[in-house]
Each structure stands twice: as C-alpha cells, then as structure tokens.
Design a protein around this motif. Structure first.
Motif, PDB file in Angstrom:
ATOM      1  N   TYR A  24       0.849  -1.203   0.000  1.00  0.00           N
ATOM      2  CA  TYR A  24       0.000   0.000   0.000  1.00  0.00           C
ATOM      3  C   TYR A  24       0.878   1.244   0.000  1.00  0.00           C
ATOM      4  O   TYR A  24       0.626   2.222  -0.712  1.00  0.00           O
ATOM      5  CB  TYR A  24      -0.873  -0.065   1.249  1.00  0.00           C
ATOM      6  N   ARG A  59      -7.551   7.014   1.093  1.00  0.00           N
ATOM      7  CA  ARG A  59      -6.977   7.889   2.144  1.00  0.00           C
ATOM      8  C   ARG A  59      -7.863   9.113   2.353  1.00  0.00           C
ATOM      9  O   ARG A  59      -8.045   9.576   3.475  1.00  0.00           O
ATOM     10  CB  ARG A  59      -5.568   8.366   1.762  1.00  0.00           C
ATOM     11  N   GLY A  82      -5.582  -1.683  11.606  1.00  0.00           N
ATOM     12  CA  GLY A  82      -5.079  -1.780  10.232  1.00  0.00           C
ATOM     13  C   GLY A  82      -4.633  -0.399   9.795  1.00  0.00           C
ATOM     14  O   GLY A  82      -5.004   0.105   8.739  1.00  0.00           O
ATOM     15  N   ASP A 108      -1.899  -2.435  14.408  1.00  0.00           N
ATOM     16  CA  ASP A 108      -1.538  -3.117  13.156  1.00  0.00           C
ATOM     17  C   ASP A 108      -0.781  -4.378  13.534  1.00  0.00           C
ATOM     18  O   ASP A 108      -0.190  -4.453  14.607  1.00  0.00           O
ATOM     19  CB  ASP A 108      -0.674  -2.207  12.275  1.00  0.00           C
ATOM     20  N   LEU A 136      -6.178  -8.095  14.101  1.00  0.00           N
ATOM     21  CA  LEU A 136      -7.639  -7.906  14.098  1.00  0.00           C
ATOM     22  C   LEU A 136      -8.363  -9.203  14.432  1.00  0.00           C
ATOM     23  O   LEU A 136      -9.480  -9.188  14.955  1.00  0.00           O
ATOM     24  CB  LEU A 136      -8.048  -7.375  12.708  1.00  0.00           C
ATOM     25  N   VAL A 161     -10.455   0.593   8.064  1.00  0.00           N
ATOM     26  CA  VAL A 161     -10.353   1.183   6.733  1.00  0.00           C
ATOM     27  C   VAL A 161      -9.347   0.375   5.903  1.00  0.00           C
ATOM     28  O   VAL A 161      -8.170   0.275   6.271  1.00  0.00           O
ATOM     29  CB  VAL A 161      -9.940   2.675   6.838  1.00  0.00           C
TER      30      VAL A 161
HETATM   31  C1  LIG Z   1      -4.219  -1.334   2.917  1.00  0.00           C
HETATM   32  S1  LIG Z   1      -3.531  -0.908   4.468  1.00  0.00           S
HETATM   33  C2  LIG Z   1      -4.701   0.294   5.046  1.00  0.00           C
HETATM   34  C3  LIG Z   1      -4.073   1.389   5.868  1.00  0.00           C
HETATM   35  C4  LIG Z   1      -5.039   2.482   6.335  1.00  0.00           C
HETATM   36  N1  LIG Z   1      -6.095   1.935   7.168  1.00  0.00           N
HETATM   37  C5  LIG Z   1      -5.645   3.178   5.154  1.00  0.00           C
HETATM   38  O1  LIG Z   1      -6.754   2.856   4.767  1.00  0.00           O
HETATM   39  O2  LIG Z   1      -4.983   4.055   4.570  1.00  0.00           O
HETATM   40  C6  LIG Z   1      -3.976  -2.352   5.432  1.00  0.00           C
HETATM   41  C7  LIG Z   1      -3.269  -2.398   6.776  1.00  0.00           C
HETATM   42  O3  LIG Z   1      -3.881  -3.424   7.554  1.00  0.00           O
HETATM   43  C8  LIG Z   1      -2.881  -4.165   8.211  1.00  0.00           C
HETATM   44  N2  LIG Z   1      -3.410  -5.518   8.473  1.00  0.00           N
HETATM   45  C9  LIG Z   1      -3.639  -6.510   7.594  1.00  0.00           C
HETATM   46  N3  LIG Z   1      -4.155  -7.585   8.205  1.00  0.00           N
HETATM   47  C10 LIG Z   1      -4.246  -7.258   9.524  1.00  0.00           C
HETATM   48  C11 LIG Z   1      -4.690  -7.963  10.673  1.00  0.00           C
HETATM   49  N4  LIG Z   1      -5.143  -9.224  10.572  1.00  0.00           N
HETATM   50  N5  LIG Z   1      -4.640  -7.332  11.877  1.00  0.00           N
HETATM   51  C12 LIG Z   1      -4.172  -6.065  11.974  1.00  0.00           C
HETATM   52  N6  LIG Z   1      -3.723  -5.343  10.909  1.00  0.00           N
HETATM   53  C13 LIG Z   1      -3.774  -5.929   9.697  1.00  0.00           C
HETATM   54  C14 LIG Z   1      -1.714  -4.179   7.237  1.00  0.00           C
HETATM   55  O4  LIG Z   1      -0.489  -4.456   7.903  1.00  0.00           O
HETATM   56  C15 LIG Z   1      -1.788  -2.766   6.676  1.00  0.00           C
HETATM   57  O5  LIG Z   1      -1.027  -1.885   7.442  1.00  0.00           O
END
Ligand SMILES: C[S@@+](CC[C@H](N)C(=O)[O-])C[C@H]1O[C@@H](n2cnc3c(N)ncnc32)[C@H](O)[C@@H]1O
Length: 270
Positions: A24, A59, A82, A108, A136, A161
């Motif tokens: 991302y 974003r 996340g 995260d 999560l 998000v």
């Molecule tokens: C696409 S990014 C989104 C970042 C931000 N929320 C945004 O929308 O700009 C997804 C994020 O979720 C985190 N992520 C993915 N699976 C996850 C999990 N099972 N538990 C916690 N975080 C997670 C990833 O490490 C990443 O940082």
C-alpha cells in the motif's frame, strides 16, 4: 486461498515477500517498501491502472470520515485497526485538528508499522495516541490493551479502513466486527472501507489474482451487500454504503476519483 495456514499466519518481518502495509505504501508513492512489495504493487496497477488514484481516494475517505466523526458527530476516541504506515493525514492529525483532545489508539499486525509508529505518536496535549501491535483476528486482546488509553464507557469510533478485505471468510470477519462493537457503548461508530468485486469486476478479479499470487496475506474481495452486512444493527450515516470517492466528497474532483472500495460510517444505536 487454498492454503489456510498462509492466510492465518501472522506476517514476519520478511522483505522477500510482499506485505500489505508496504505494498500500500508503494502504491501511494512512499519509500518504506522493498522489491517484492513494489512487484505486488505493480501487479495491482497493471490489473487496474487507476489504482494509485484509488488508493489516494481511500486515504481521502479516511480523512473525511475522521473529520466527520470528530467535528460533526462529537467523537473523541478512535480505535484505528489496520493503521498502515504513517502517511499524510493520519487519524490523530485529522481528529485533533477538529478536536485537540481526541485520543487515538492505532493497531496493526505488521512489525514494519510498529517500526515507524513514532510518527503516529506525535500527539500534542490535551489529546493522546498509542500504538498496539496486535491482530484484528484477536479483538479481545485489542480491546484489553486499548482500554489503557480509551474509556470504553464513552463512545469510540472503530476504524476498519481497507483492512477487512485482508480477513478471510474462514476467520469470521463479521464475528470479529461484532466483538469489537459489543465492547463499545451506544453512540459509538464503525467506519469501514473494503475492496469490491462488483466494481470493475473483471479488473478487480485480476487485481486480486495478481496480489494473491505474490502475497502470503491474501485479499478477499466482497460485494456491496456483503460489505453492508458489517453494518447490520447500526444506523448508517448518509449517504449509506457508497464508493469511497462518493462518501461525502469535498469537491467534484474527489467525487470523480476511481473507486474500487465500498465505504460507510454507521452509529451504534441505544
Ligand atoms: C491497505 S492498508 C490500510 C491502511 C489504512 N487503514 C488506510 O486505509 O490508509 C492495510 C493495513 O492493515 C494491516 N493488516 C492486515 N491484516 C491485519 C490484521 N489481521 N490485523 C491487523 N492489521 C492488519 C496491514 O499491515 C496494513 O497496514
């Protein structure tokens, strides 16, 4: 999606395989990514050439949703799960610009986000931020640790998000969201954006295929009805579940951005 183990294993700090936070970051033009992340990012852009604008549109949704919650809905506490790598307009920056006393807990499961978390912990008084390294899929741990900064007797905005599409059906994403919402009182909010399979369906199938071929953490696309289910029992704020760029856009330019995620914000009723 055939390998359940690879779906559920927590990501280690391995730079030879792509990680969602770094992919991302690469799509958004950031510098905190490696060759494998850039290759996965390029695969998504080949499938959907508007993916850079689509990520920026996500974003922008995050920023508008936080601003709505802090400035209009009177929410002073955010649980942002996340989080992703620090970027422009992080949740606490947007929230505290409207209401300086806002408290934000970032969560995260990617160690690289933890490594960069200092930039998320720059809160000025009277607000506060903290960071939890957690998954999560373990919402009880998240709630327990978030209680150190957030008061769960007062409304909390749970921000999911662009993360629920990284939770497989086998990991019961609806149950995870319900557990989080059970922990917060009436008047709390849920904000979600989620990659779609019913917007640009052929390109999105290819996008998911290209990403999943390279990434140990798989993406699960869902349709508008499936994404709306995350809001069951809640009161959706206008305009309901909409393409990210159409959720309360601040300008025609924002509204016109290509959008491959459905998004919504909803309130937990009394
Ligand atoms: C696409 S990014 C989104 C970042 C931000 N929320 C945004 O929308 O700009 C997804 C994020 O979720 C985190 N992520 C993915 N699976 C996850 C999990 N099972 N538990 C916690 N975080 C997670 C990833 O490490 C990443 O940082």
């Amino acid at each position: 999606m055939t390998n359940k183990q690879s779906r559920t294993a927590p990501p280690a700090f391995d730079t030879s395989v792509p990680h969602p936070a770094r992919v991302y970051n690469a799509i958004l033009g950031g510098k905190d990514n490696y060759e494998a992340d850039r290759a996965a990012a390029e695969a998504t852009i080949r499938a959907f050439p508007g993916n850079v604008q689509a990520a920026l549109a996500n974003r922008a949704f995050l920023s508008r949703a936080v601003n709505y919650l802090a400035a209009e809905a009177g929410i002073g506490q955010f649980l942002d799960i996340g989080t992703g790598l620090p970027s422009a307009d992080n949740t606490h920056e947007v929230a505290q610009a409207s209401a300086p006393g806002c408290r934000v807990v970032y969560v995260d499961n990617d160690p690289i986000v933890l490594a960069h978390a200092r930039a998320l912990l720059t809160s000025a008084e009277p607000g506060a931020t903290s960071y939890i390294e957690a998954d999560l899929r373990d919402p009880v741990k998240i709630i327990k640790q978030a209680e150190r900064l957030l008061d769960f007797t007062r409304p909390v905005a749970v921000m999911l998000v662009a993360v629920l599409h990284l939770i497989a059906d086998d990991d019961n994403p609806y149950q995870l969201v319900n557990t989080l919402l059970d922990a917060v009182p009436a008047g709390s909010y849920l904000a979600v954006s989620h990659l779609a399979n019913d917007l640009y369906p052929e390109r999105m199938t290819e996008l998911a295929r290209g990403f999943n071929e390279q990434s140990p953490v798989k993406v699960t696309l869902r349709n508008r009805a499936e994404i709306s289910r995350f809001f069951d029992g809640l009161e959706l704020t206008d305009p309901g579940v909409a393409q990210v760029s159409r959720w309360r856009p601040r300008s025609d330019l924002e509204a016109a951005a290509p959008a491959i995620l459905w998004a919504g914000v909803a309130r937990k009723p009394a």
